[in-house]
Each structure stands twice: as structure tokens, then as C-alpha cells.
Design a protein around this motif. Sequence first.
Motif, PDB file in Angstrom:
ATOM      1  N   THR A  89      61.912  22.872  39.955  1.00  0.00           N
ATOM      2  CA  THR A  89      61.628  24.480  40.310  1.00  0.00           C
ATOM      3  C   THR A  89      60.218  24.542  40.808  1.00  0.00           C
ATOM      4  O   THR A  89      60.134  25.419  41.796  1.00  0.00           O
ATOM      5  N   GLU A  90      59.264  23.920  40.320  1.00  0.00           N
ATOM      6  CA  GLU A  90      57.803  24.150  40.889  1.00  0.00           C
ATOM      7  C   GLU A  90      58.143  23.631  42.433  1.00  0.00           C
ATOM      8  O   GLU A  90      57.265  24.470  43.345  1.00  0.00           O
ATOM      9  N   LEU A  91      58.637  22.487  42.596  1.00  0.00           N
ATOM     10  CA  LEU A  91      58.477  22.064  43.917  1.00  0.00           C
ATOM     11  C   LEU A  91      59.193  22.977  44.926  1.00  0.00           C
ATOM     12  O   LEU A  91      58.674  23.284  45.890  1.00  0.00           O
ATOM     13  N   ALA A  92      60.448  23.610  44.485  1.00  0.00           N
ATOM     14  CA  ALA A  92      61.153  24.413  45.497  1.00  0.00           C
ATOM     15  C   ALA A  92      60.375  25.618  45.671  1.00  0.00           C
ATOM     16  O   ALA A  92      60.459  26.345  46.651  1.00  0.00           O
ATOM     17  N   VAL A  93      59.446  26.276  44.458  1.00  0.00           N
ATOM     18  CA  VAL A  93      58.950  27.615  44.879  1.00  0.00           C
ATOM     19  C   VAL A  93      57.950  27.026  45.661  1.00  0.00           C
ATOM     20  O   VAL A  93      57.431  27.816  46.556  1.00  0.00           O
ATOM     21  N   ASP A 105      53.594  29.613  56.665  1.00  0.00           N
ATOM     22  CA  ASP A 105      53.673  29.157  57.782  1.00  0.00           C
ATOM     23  C   ASP A 105      54.316  29.971  58.873  1.00  0.00           C
ATOM     24  O   ASP A 105      53.636  29.996  59.865  1.00  0.00           O
ATOM     25  N   SER A 106      55.152  30.617  58.421  1.00  0.00           N
ATOM     26  CA  SER A 106      55.849  31.657  59.109  1.00  0.00           C
ATOM     27  C   SER A 106      55.054  32.763  59.713  1.00  0.00           C
ATOM     28  O   SER A 106      54.849  33.205  60.728  1.00  0.00           O
ATOM     29  N   LEU A 107      54.379  33.310  58.400  1.00  0.00           N
ATOM     30  CA  LEU A 107      53.337  34.489  58.810  1.00  0.00           C
ATOM     31  C   LEU A 107      52.156  34.026  59.589  1.00  0.00           C
ATOM     32  O   LEU A 107      51.840  35.063  60.284  1.00  0.00           O
ATOM     33  N   SER A 108      51.650  32.896  59.370  1.00  0.00           N
ATOM     34  CA  SER A 108      50.677  32.538  59.932  1.00  0.00           C
ATOM     35  C   SER A 108      50.907  32.081  61.673  1.00  0.00           C
ATOM     36  O   SER A 108      50.049  32.262  62.480  1.00  0.00           O
ATOM     37  N   LYS A 109      52.058  32.128  62.051  1.00  0.00           N
ATOM     38  CA  LYS A 109      52.695  32.029  63.416  1.00  0.00           C
ATOM     39  C   LYS A 109      53.064  33.392  64.019  1.00  0.00           C
ATOM     40  O   LYS A 109      53.587  33.482  64.801  1.00  0.00           O
ATOM     41  N   GLY A 110      52.803  34.420  63.090  1.00  0.00           N
ATOM     42  CA  GLY A 110      53.051  35.911  63.584  1.00  0.00           C
ATOM     43  C   GLY A 110      54.638  36.230  63.507  1.00  0.00           C
ATOM     44  O   GLY A 110      54.900  37.304  63.902  1.00  0.00           O
ATOM     45  N   GLU A 111      55.215  35.351  62.673  1.00  0.00           N
ATOM     46  CA  GLU A 111      56.745  35.744  62.270  1.00  0.00           C
ATOM     47  C   GLU A 111      56.802  37.003  61.202  1.00  0.00           C
ATOM     48  O   GLU A 111      56.037  36.748  60.552  1.00  0.00           O
ATOM     49  N   ARG A 112      57.870  37.638  61.226  1.00  0.00           N
ATOM     50  CA  ARG A 112      58.406  38.310  60.305  1.00  0.00           C
ATOM     51  C   ARG A 112      59.347  37.762  59.665  1.00  0.00           C
ATOM     52  O   ARG A 112      60.292  37.047  59.887  1.00  0.00           O
ATOM     53  N   ILE A 113      59.106  38.091  58.072  1.00  0.00           N
ATOM     54  CA  ILE A 113      59.984  37.511  56.945  1.00  0.00           C
ATOM     55  C   ILE A 113      60.769  38.684  56.461  1.00  0.00           C
ATOM     56  O   ILE A 113      60.175  39.713  56.015  1.00  0.00           O
ATOM     57  N   LEU A 157      57.226  29.226  49.430  1.00  0.00           N
ATOM     58  CA  LEU A 157      55.879  29.916  49.834  1.00  0.00           C
ATOM     59  C   LEU A 157      55.254  29.301  50.885  1.00  0.00           C
ATOM     60  O   LEU A 157      54.671  29.997  51.565  1.00  0.00           O
ATOM     61  N   ASP A 158      55.109  27.891  50.867  1.00  0.00           N
ATOM     62  CA  ASP A 158      54.476  27.441  52.126  1.00  0.00           C
ATOM     63  C   ASP A 158      55.177  27.709  53.268  1.00  0.00           C
ATOM     64  O   ASP A 158      54.689  27.893  54.359  1.00  0.00           O
ATOM     65  N   ALA A 159      56.452  27.611  53.379  1.00  0.00           N
ATOM     66  CA  ALA A 159      57.453  27.949  54.506  1.00  0.00           C
ATOM     67  C   ALA A 159      57.005  29.475  54.863  1.00  0.00           C
ATOM     68  O   ALA A 159      57.039  29.717  56.079  1.00  0.00           O
ATOM     69  N   MET A 160      56.993  30.389  53.792  1.00  0.00           N
ATOM     70  CA  MET A 160      56.746  31.798  53.940  1.00  0.00           C
ATOM     71  C   MET A 160      55.425  31.818  54.831  1.00  0.00           C
ATOM     72  O   MET A 160      55.008  32.593  55.846  1.00  0.00           O
TER      73      MET A 160
END
Length: 62
Positions: free
Chosen positions: A22-26, A35-43, A30-33
Motif C-alpha cells: 500500500t505504501e509503495l502504491a501511494v 511529475d505530471s504537475l512539474s511538466k505543466g500538465e493538469r490532473i 503521488l510521484d506520478a502526480m
Amino acid sequence: MTKSELISRLSARYPQLLTKDTELAVKMILDAMADSLSKGERIEIRGFGSFDLNYRPARGRP
């Protein structure tokens, strides 16, 4: 809700999962989110909310 609270709730709701899994999945989500935000993408997470960066000009000094 903090990250540890989210992990605790998910572990309680899905007892078949190990807490480490569960810790790994979370962490991966969060890391993927981040990363997306740092690329300027919207989630957008349906039924929860949307996230994007909001750039504001710096406050000027008089």
C-alpha cells in the motif's frame, strides 16, 4: 489527510494488501502526480477534484 493517514485507511479497507504494498502504491501515485504537475500538465480525479499549477506574480516591494 496526510500520506500516512491515506495508507492507514487503504490498509484497513483492503486487508488483503500488505502495508508495504500500500505504501509503495501511494508513493508511486503521488510521484506520478508530482511529475505530471512539474511538466505543466493538469490532473483530474473524477469525483475528487482537479489539480494544476497556478502561477502568480511575485509581490513587489514599495
